[in-house]
Design a protein around this motif. Structure first.
Motif, PDB file in Angstrom:
ATOM      1  N   ASN A 152      10.993 -15.671 -23.559  1.00  0.00           N
ATOM      2  CA  ASN A 152      11.921 -15.907 -24.668  1.00  0.00           C
ATOM      3  C   ASN A 152      13.360 -15.624 -24.263  1.00  0.00           C
ATOM      4  OD1 ASN A 152       9.789 -16.591 -26.338  1.00  0.00           O
ATOM      5  ND2 ASN A 152       9.671 -14.599 -27.335  1.00  0.00           N
ATOM      6  N   GLU A 153      13.560 -14.557 -23.487  1.00  0.00           N
ATOM      7  CA  GLU A 153      14.915 -14.221 -23.028  1.00  0.00           C
ATOM      8  C   GLU A 153      15.427 -15.264 -22.040  1.00  0.00           C
ATOM      9  OE1 GLU A 153      18.393 -11.638 -22.528  1.00  0.00           O
ATOM     10  OE2 GLU A 153      16.847 -11.814 -24.077  1.00  0.00           O
ATOM     11  N   ILE A 154      14.547 -15.734 -21.155  1.00  0.00           N
ATOM     12  CA  ILE A 154      14.941 -16.800 -20.212  1.00  0.00           C
ATOM     13  C   ILE A 154      15.330 -18.051 -20.983  1.00  0.00           C
ATOM     14  CG2 ILE A 154      14.083 -18.380 -18.427  1.00  0.00           C
ATOM     15  CD1 ILE A 154      12.316 -16.046 -17.426  1.00  0.00           C
ATOM     16  N   ARG A 155      14.528 -18.420 -21.952  1.00  0.00           N
ATOM     17  CA  ARG A 155      14.798 -19.629 -22.740  1.00  0.00           C
ATOM     18  C   ARG A 155      16.118 -19.500 -23.492  1.00  0.00           C
ATOM     19  NH1 ARG A 155      10.180 -21.677 -26.773  1.00  0.00           N
ATOM     20  NH2 ARG A 155       9.495 -22.952 -25.013  1.00  0.00           N
ATOM     21  N   MET A 156      16.427 -18.297 -23.994  1.00  0.00           N
ATOM     22  CA  MET A 156      17.673 -18.098 -24.718  1.00  0.00           C
ATOM     23  C   MET A 156      18.882 -18.256 -23.792  1.00  0.00           C
ATOM     24  SD  MET A 156      18.978 -14.714 -26.785  1.00  0.00           S
ATOM     25  CE  MET A 156      19.266 -13.818 -25.261  1.00  0.00           C
ATOM     26  N   ARG A 157      18.779 -17.696 -22.599  1.00  0.00           N
ATOM     27  CA  ARG A 157      19.901 -17.752 -21.662  1.00  0.00           C
ATOM     28  C   ARG A 157      20.002 -19.082 -20.927  1.00  0.00           C
ATOM     29  NH1 ARG A 157      20.418 -12.272 -18.141  1.00  0.00           N
ATOM     30  NH2 ARG A 157      19.587 -10.792 -19.665  1.00  0.00           N
ATOM     31  N   MET A 158      18.854 -19.648 -20.629  1.00  0.00           N
ATOM     32  CA  MET A 158      18.805 -20.881 -19.838  1.00  0.00           C
ATOM     33  C   MET A 158      17.998 -21.929 -20.590  1.00  0.00           C
ATOM     34  SD  MET A 158      18.007 -19.083 -16.141  1.00  0.00           S
ATOM     35  CE  MET A 158      17.450 -17.436 -16.596  1.00  0.00           C
ATOM     36  N   PRO A 159      18.602 -22.550 -21.592  1.00  0.00           N
ATOM     37  CA  PRO A 159      17.856 -23.480 -22.446  1.00  0.00           C
ATOM     38  C   PRO A 159      17.200 -24.634 -21.691  1.00  0.00           C
ATOM     39  CG  PRO A 159      19.999 -22.963 -23.405  1.00  0.00           C
ATOM     40  CD  PRO A 159      20.002 -22.395 -22.024  1.00  0.00           C
ATOM     41  N   LYS A 160      17.720 -24.954 -20.520  1.00  0.00           N
ATOM     42  CA  LYS A 160      17.160 -26.072 -19.755  1.00  0.00           C
ATOM     43  C   LYS A 160      16.056 -25.632 -18.784  1.00  0.00           C
ATOM     44  CE  LYS A 160      21.321 -28.940 -19.985  1.00  0.00           C
ATOM     45  NZ  LYS A 160      22.355 -29.671 -19.195  1.00  0.00           N
ATOM     46  N   ALA A 161      15.757 -24.365 -18.771  1.00  0.00           N
ATOM     47  CA  ALA A 161      14.702 -23.883 -17.876  1.00  0.00           C
ATOM     48  C   ALA A 161      13.355 -24.474 -18.285  1.00  0.00           C
ATOM     49  CB  ALA A 161      14.636 -22.356 -17.918  1.00  0.00           C
ATOM     50  N   GLU A 162      12.550 -24.809 -17.281  1.00  0.00           N
ATOM     51  CA  GLU A 162      11.178 -25.256 -17.532  1.00  0.00           C
ATOM     52  C   GLU A 162      10.249 -24.069 -17.276  1.00  0.00           C
ATOM     53  OE1 GLU A 162       9.890 -29.050 -15.912  1.00  0.00           O
ATOM     54  OE2 GLU A 162      11.971 -29.499 -15.416  1.00  0.00           O
ATOM     55  N   ILE A 163       9.448 -23.739 -18.275  1.00  0.00           N
ATOM     56  CA  ILE A 163       8.599 -22.542 -18.214  1.00  0.00           C
ATOM     57  C   ILE A 163       7.129 -22.931 -18.369  1.00  0.00           C
ATOM     58  CG2 ILE A 163       8.028 -20.350 -19.328  1.00  0.00           C
ATOM     59  CD1 ILE A 163      10.990 -20.177 -20.190  1.00  0.00           C
ATOM     60  N   LEU A 164       6.320 -22.423 -17.456  1.00  0.00           N
ATOM     61  CA  LEU A 164       4.878 -22.650 -17.504  1.00  0.00           C
ATOM     62  C   LEU A 164       4.161 -21.313 -17.352  1.00  0.00           C
ATOM     63  CD1 LEU A 164       2.388 -24.624 -17.414  1.00  0.00           C
ATOM     64  CD2 LEU A 164       2.642 -24.564 -14.910  1.00  0.00           C
ATOM     65  N   PHE A 165       3.164 -21.083 -18.179  1.00  0.00           N
ATOM     66  CA  PHE A 165       2.336 -19.891 -18.052  1.00  0.00           C
ATOM     67  C   PHE A 165       1.043 -20.244 -17.314  1.00  0.00           C
ATOM     68  CE2 PHE A 165       5.190 -18.242 -21.115  1.00  0.00           C
ATOM     69  CZ  PHE A 165       5.002 -16.866 -21.215  1.00  0.00           C
ATOM     70  N   VAL A 166       0.536 -19.262 -16.578  1.00  0.00           N
ATOM     71  CA  VAL A 166      -0.779 -19.386 -15.952  1.00  0.00           C
ATOM     72  C   VAL A 166      -1.590 -18.158 -16.348  1.00  0.00           C
ATOM     73  CG1 VAL A 166      -2.059 -19.476 -13.783  1.00  0.00           C
ATOM     74  CG2 VAL A 166       0.086 -20.753 -14.013  1.00  0.00           C
ATOM     75  N   GLY A 167      -2.785 -18.388 -16.895  1.00  0.00           N
ATOM     76  CA  GLY A 167      -3.621 -17.285 -17.348  1.00  0.00           C
ATOM     77  C   GLY A 167      -5.066 -17.496 -16.962  1.00  0.00           C
ATOM     78  N   ALA A 168      -5.943 -16.739 -17.579  1.00  0.00           N
ATOM     79  CA  ALA A 168      -7.377 -16.827 -17.311  1.00  0.00           C
ATOM     80  C   ALA A 168      -8.056 -17.606 -18.427  1.00  0.00           C
ATOM     81  CB  ALA A 168      -7.989 -15.435 -17.196  1.00  0.00           C
ATOM     82  N   LEU A 169      -8.891 -18.555 -18.042  1.00  0.00           N
ATOM     83  CA  LEU A 169      -9.636 -19.328 -19.028  1.00  0.00           C
ATOM     84  C   LEU A 169     -10.441 -18.393 -19.932  1.00  0.00           C
ATOM     85  CD1 LEU A 169     -10.980 -22.242 -16.790  1.00  0.00           C
ATOM     86  CD2 LEU A 169      -9.325 -22.457 -18.671  1.00  0.00           C
ATOM     87  N   ASP A 170     -10.515 -18.743 -21.205  1.00  0.00           N
ATOM     88  CA  ASP A 170     -11.319 -18.023 -22.195  1.00  0.00           C
ATOM     89  C   ASP A 170     -10.772 -16.639 -22.552  1.00  0.00           C
ATOM     90  OD1 ASP A 170     -13.163 -20.147 -22.235  1.00  0.00           O
ATOM     91  OD2 ASP A 170     -14.243 -19.313 -20.524  1.00  0.00           O
ATOM     92  N   LYS A 171      -9.570 -16.303 -22.079  1.00  0.00           N
ATOM     93  CA  LYS A 171      -8.959 -15.035 -22.465  1.00  0.00           C
ATOM     94  C   LYS A 171      -7.891 -15.284 -23.528  1.00  0.00           C
ATOM     95  CE  LYS A 171     -11.453 -12.415 -19.874  1.00  0.00           C
ATOM     96  NZ  LYS A 171     -12.416 -11.471 -20.474  1.00  0.00           N
ATOM     97  N   MET A 172      -7.401 -14.202 -24.143  1.00  0.00           N
ATOM     98  CA  MET A 172      -6.548 -14.343 -25.313  1.00  0.00           C
ATOM     99  C   MET A 172      -5.227 -15.058 -25.036  1.00  0.00           C
ATOM    100  SD  MET A 172      -5.405 -10.345 -25.875  1.00  0.00           S
ATOM    101  CE  MET A 172      -4.388 -10.667 -27.299  1.00  0.00           C
ATOM    102  N   GLU A 173      -4.773 -15.074 -23.789  1.00  0.00           N
ATOM    103  CA  GLU A 173      -3.525 -15.771 -23.484  1.00  0.00           C
ATOM    104  C   GLU A 173      -3.606 -17.269 -23.759  1.00  0.00           C
ATOM    105  OE1 GLU A 173      -5.247 -14.669 -19.336  1.00  0.00           O
ATOM    106  OE2 GLU A 173      -5.155 -13.792 -21.346  1.00  0.00           O
ATOM    107  N   MET A 174      -4.819 -17.839 -23.657  1.00  0.00           N
ATOM    108  CA  MET A 174      -4.983 -19.270 -23.891  1.00  0.00           C
ATOM    109  C   MET A 174      -4.716 -19.628 -25.351  1.00  0.00           C
ATOM    110  SD  MET A 174      -5.521 -20.038 -20.810  1.00  0.00           S
ATOM    111  CE  MET A 174      -5.724 -21.806 -20.972  1.00  0.00           C
ATOM    112  N   GLU A 175      -4.761 -18.635 -26.236  1.00  0.00           N
ATOM    113  CA  GLU A 175      -4.415 -18.830 -27.645  1.00  0.00           C
ATOM    114  C   GLU A 175      -3.007 -18.337 -27.952  1.00  0.00           C
ATOM    115  OE1 GLU A 175      -5.511 -16.921 -32.009  1.00  0.00           O
ATOM    116  OE2 GLU A 175      -6.745 -16.436 -30.264  1.00  0.00           O
ATOM    117  N   LYS A 176      -2.659 -17.139 -27.450  1.00  0.00           N
ATOM    118  CA  LYS A 176      -1.387 -16.514 -27.816  1.00  0.00           C
ATOM    119  C   LYS A 176      -0.175 -17.243 -27.237  1.00  0.00           C
ATOM    120  CE  LYS A 176      -3.408 -13.090 -29.988  1.00  0.00           C
ATOM    121  NZ  LYS A 176      -3.372 -13.025 -31.467  1.00  0.00           N
TER     122      LYS A 176
END
Length: 373
Positions: free
Chosen positions: A30-54
Motif C-alpha cells: 500500500n505504501e509503495i502504491r501510494m508513493r509510486m502509483p505506476k508501480a506494478e505489484i504482484l504477490f506470490v503465496g502458498a496455494l490454499d492458504k489465507m493469502e489467496m483470499e486476503k
C-alpha cells in the motif's frame, strides 16, 4: 509524506501462511502504491492458504505456489515436501521470467522461500522483513542473499549481518490508529461502565483455548472485584462459551471476533494477548498495560521469545501457557488494583513502538530502486 517516485518498478511481495506474514506485506504494498502509483505489484503465496483470499481483497494480484512448511509434529506428512519445493522453484522461475521484477520483498513464512531463493539466484535484489525476535527458517536461509533485512527487534545482529540490518519495526494496519476515541467514550459505546476497569482479551481469529479456559475458571473472581472484560473467544469455542448461562453478567461481553479493534483498544485499561509479532507491534503503539500469554507451539517457539523480549524491557507481564489456568486471572486482578504498575508498564511498552515502520521500509526499497535506475 514523500512525493511519489517517478520510477515505475515491478515488485513482487511474498509471505504467507498466517496473517502475521500477509498483513505486513500488504502494508508495504500500500505504501509503495501510494508513493509510486505506476508501480506494478504482484504477490506470490502458498496455494490454499489465507493469502489467496486476503491479498485479492486488498486489491492485488497473487500467484500461488504448491508449497508447505516442514511438519515437526508429523514427519510422515513431509514425504511430499521435496516434490513441492522442486515444483515451487520451477513455478517461481516461470513467474520471474514472465513478470521481470526489479525487486522481490519477503515477509517470511514458507510461502516466500522459493520465490526469494529463485530471485537471488538470478541476481534480483531481495529484501527480507523479519517480524519476530527470533527469525524463521526461511529468512535465516536467505540472510546472505538479501541487500537489506528490516527487523522489529534490536539485537538481531546475532542472526543477520550488521551491514544490511535495519531496525524499522513491523508494518501495521494503519486503520487501527485512525479516529481513536477517548477511553471513556469507547467504553460507553461498547456498552461498558466508563468508571470501571476493562480487560480486553484477544487470542487470535481462531481463538486461544488457554485464555478461554483461564477466564472460564476465574471469571467469577473478576465479577467479585467489579472488573469488566471484553472477551474474544475466537470461532472454535464461541458457541460453547456464549451459551454458558453463568457468564451472563453486565461486566462480561463475549464476542467471537472483534471487528472494531480501534474502539476495543481505546476502551481497554489492560490488554491480555497472545504474543504474535504483529499483535505486539500493535500493542507497543497502543501503549496499554499488557499481559502476554505466548502460544508455545508457534514455529520455533517465537512467541515465547517475543514475550520474553518485552518482559526483559519491563514492558509487559509474561505468563507461560502452562501456568495461565492457575495464574492469569489473579495476576490480572493484581494489576487492575495497582495503578502505579499499570503506569510503569504503559510507559515502557510505548518506548518500544516504531510508528513509522512502513514508511522507513519503503524508504529503503525506494533508495535501492533509485540507485539501480
Amino acid at each position: 509524506m514523500k512525493k511519489s517516485s517517478k520510477i515505475s518498478p515491478k515488485i513482487i511481495l511474498s509471505g504467507g501462511g498466517t496473517g502475521g506474514h500477509i498483513y505486513p506485506a500488504i502494508a508495504i504494498a500500500n505504501e509503495i502504491r501510494m508513493r509510486m502509483p505506476k508501480a506494478e505489484i504482484l504477490f506470490v503465496g502458498a496455494l490454499d492458504k489465507m493469502e489467496m483470499e486476503k491479498v485479492p481483497k486488498a486489491g492485488y494480484a497473487i500467484e500461488g505456489l504448491w508449497i508447505s512448511g516442514f511438519r515437526r509434529d508429523n514427519l510422515f506428512k513431509n514425504i511430499n515436501l521435496p516434490i513441492k519445493i522442486a515444483n515451487s522453484l520451477w513455478k517461481s522461475n516461470k513467474i520471474l521470467k514472465s513478470f521481470k521484477p526489479d525487486m522481490v520483498i519477503g515477509t517470511g513464512g514458507f510461502a516466500s522461500g522459493p520465490i526469494m531463493y529463485a530471485a537471488a539466484q538470478k541476481g534480483i535484489p531481495i529484501l527480507l522483513q523479519e517480524q519476530n525476535s527470533f527469525p524463521g527458517i526461511t529468512n535465516k536461509l536467505l540472510k546472505n542473499k538479501a541487500f537489506a533485512v528490516c527487523t522489529a527487534y534490536e539485537g538481531m545482529d546475532k542472526y543477520f549481518s550488521k551491514e544490511i540490518l535495519h531496525h524499522t519495526g513491523n508494518p501495521i494496519r494503519a486503520e487501527l490508529f485512525l479516529n481513536i476515541p477517548k477511553r471513556e467514550n469507547a467504553k460507553e459505546k461498547l456498552g461498558f461502565d466508563k468508571n470501571k476497569i476493562l480487560i480486553l482479551s484477544v487470542g487470535g481469529s481462531l481463538g486461544a483455548r488457554t485464555l478461554n479456559n483461564a477466564w472460564l475458571n476465574g471469571v467469577q473472581k473478576l465479577i467479585q472485584n467489579d472488573i469488566q472484560i471484553l472477551w474474544q473467544t475466537g470461532r472454535l469455542e464461541w458457541d460453547k462459551i456464549n451459551s454458558n448461562q453463568e457468564l451472563k453478567h453486565k461486566n462480561i461481553q463475549i464476542t467471537e471476533f472483534i471487528y472494531n479493534m480501534n474502539e476495543a483498544y481505546a476502551a481497554a485499561d489492560i490488554i491480555v494477548s497472545r504474543a504474535g509479532a504483529m499483535a505486539i507491534s500493535e500493542l507497543t503503539l497502543i501503549g496499554k498495560p499488557t499481559v502476554l500469554v505466548p502460544f508455545p507451539f508457534a514455529a520455533e517457539d517465537h512467541q515465547t521469545k517475543n514475550a520474553q523480549n518485552l518482559e526483559q524491557n519491563k514492558a509487559a507481564i509474561m505468563i507461560n501457557d502452562k501456568d495461565a489456568a492457575e495464574k492469569l486471572v489473579d495476576r490480572v486482578i493484581e494489576l487492575a488494583q495497582n495503578p502505579i504498575e499499570q503506569e510503569a508498564l504503559s510507559h515502557q511498552i510505548k518506548t518500544l513502538a516504531k510508528p513509522h515502520a512502513t514508511r522507513d521500509i519503503v524508504d529503503i526499497i525506494e533508495a535501492k530502486l533509485n540507485s539501480a535506475s
